[in-house]
Design an enzyme around this catalytic site. Structure first.
Site, PDB file in Angstrom:
ATOM      1  N   GLY A 142       0.784  -1.237   0.000  1.00 49.85           N
ATOM      2  CA  GLY A 142       0.000   0.000   0.000  1.00 49.85           C
ATOM      3  C   GLY A 142       0.812   1.281   0.000  1.00 49.85           C
ATOM      4  N   HIS A 192       0.789   0.785 -13.108  1.00 48.05           N
ATOM      5  CA  HIS A 192       1.547  -0.412 -13.473  1.00 48.05           C
ATOM      6  C   HIS A 192       3.022  -0.047 -13.540  1.00 48.05           C
ATOM      7  CE1 HIS A 192       2.202  -4.372 -15.116  1.00 48.05           C
ATOM      8  NE2 HIS A 192       2.948  -3.835 -16.062  1.00 48.05           N
TER       9      HIS A 192
END
Ligand code: GAR
Length: 201
Positions: free
Chosen positions: A12, A109
């Site tokens: 995270g 990504h």
């Protein structure tokens, strides 16, 4: 103020970069909810620390992926989410969630798409021998790491790079461009035509 819903599966750190951007006033947003598919994701701890509502949805409890994603969409809609942010969510999102938030789901990504889709993108880049790597923020469609590209940032690849060192360099870029892409969305500066995103007023 726009309500964000964040989906994360692990550490995270991108989630944290968004929290930090909001906290220092760089993003006019509120994180209405964190959804995770991993009970032990450190992202949950970050949500707790910042008093962000969070929910664990156990993928093993579902007979089909469609129902799993329908439940996630319901949860996000219940929280009033307007933009869904995939932040290290290590699954391919399916139609029920995409249909619930058309062009309102972003992903980051760790590669310069369309190169090196899928898992271990940084290792793929090293194995290929590229000199330039980077990251991409894009809107999510039904493909794997496809969908209209919003922002990209390039980083150099050095001859002594390891997967760890390259990943760390790319991650610094991720933490810069993801909040920026969200800011552009919030300000209404992203216009999508087909696969092309135009940035402007
Ligand atoms: C990030 O590098 C992100 O780009 C990548 O997972 C990492 C999550 O880190 N996502 C993908 O590979 C998705 N295809 P984080 O949990 O610290 O944000």
């Amino acid at each position: 103020m726009i309500k964000l819903g964040v989906l994360a599966s692990g550490r995270g750190s991108n989630f944290q970069s968004i929290i930090d951007s909001i906290d220092r006033g760089a993003l006019d947003a509120e994180i209405a909810c964190l959804v995770t598919d991993n009970r032990s994701a450190y992202a949950i701890e970050r949500a707790r620390l910042h008093k962000i509502p969070h929910v664990y949805i156990n993928p093993a409890g579902y007979a089909s992926r469609d129902i799993f994603y329908r439940d996630i969409a319901d949860e996000l809609q219940f929280c009033g989410v307007e933009l869904v942010v995939l932040a290290g969510f290590m699954r391919v999102v399916k139609k029920p969630l995409i249909d619930a938030f058309p062009m309102r789901i972003m992903n980051i990504h760790p590669a310069l798409l369309p190169s090196f889709k899928g898992l271990n993108a940084q290792k793929q880049a090293l194995d290929y021998g590229v000199r330039i790597a980077g990251c991409t923020v894009h809107f999510v469609d039904e493909g794997v790491d496809s969908g209209p590209i919003i922002l990209q940032e390039a980083v150099p690849v050095f001859s002594d790079d390891t997967e760890e060192s390259l990943s760390a360099r790319i991650l610094e870029s991720e933490h810069r461009i993801y909040p920026l892409a969200i800011k552009l969305f919030i300000e209404g500066k992203l216009r999508v035509t087909g696969n092309i995103v135009k940035i402007g007023d």
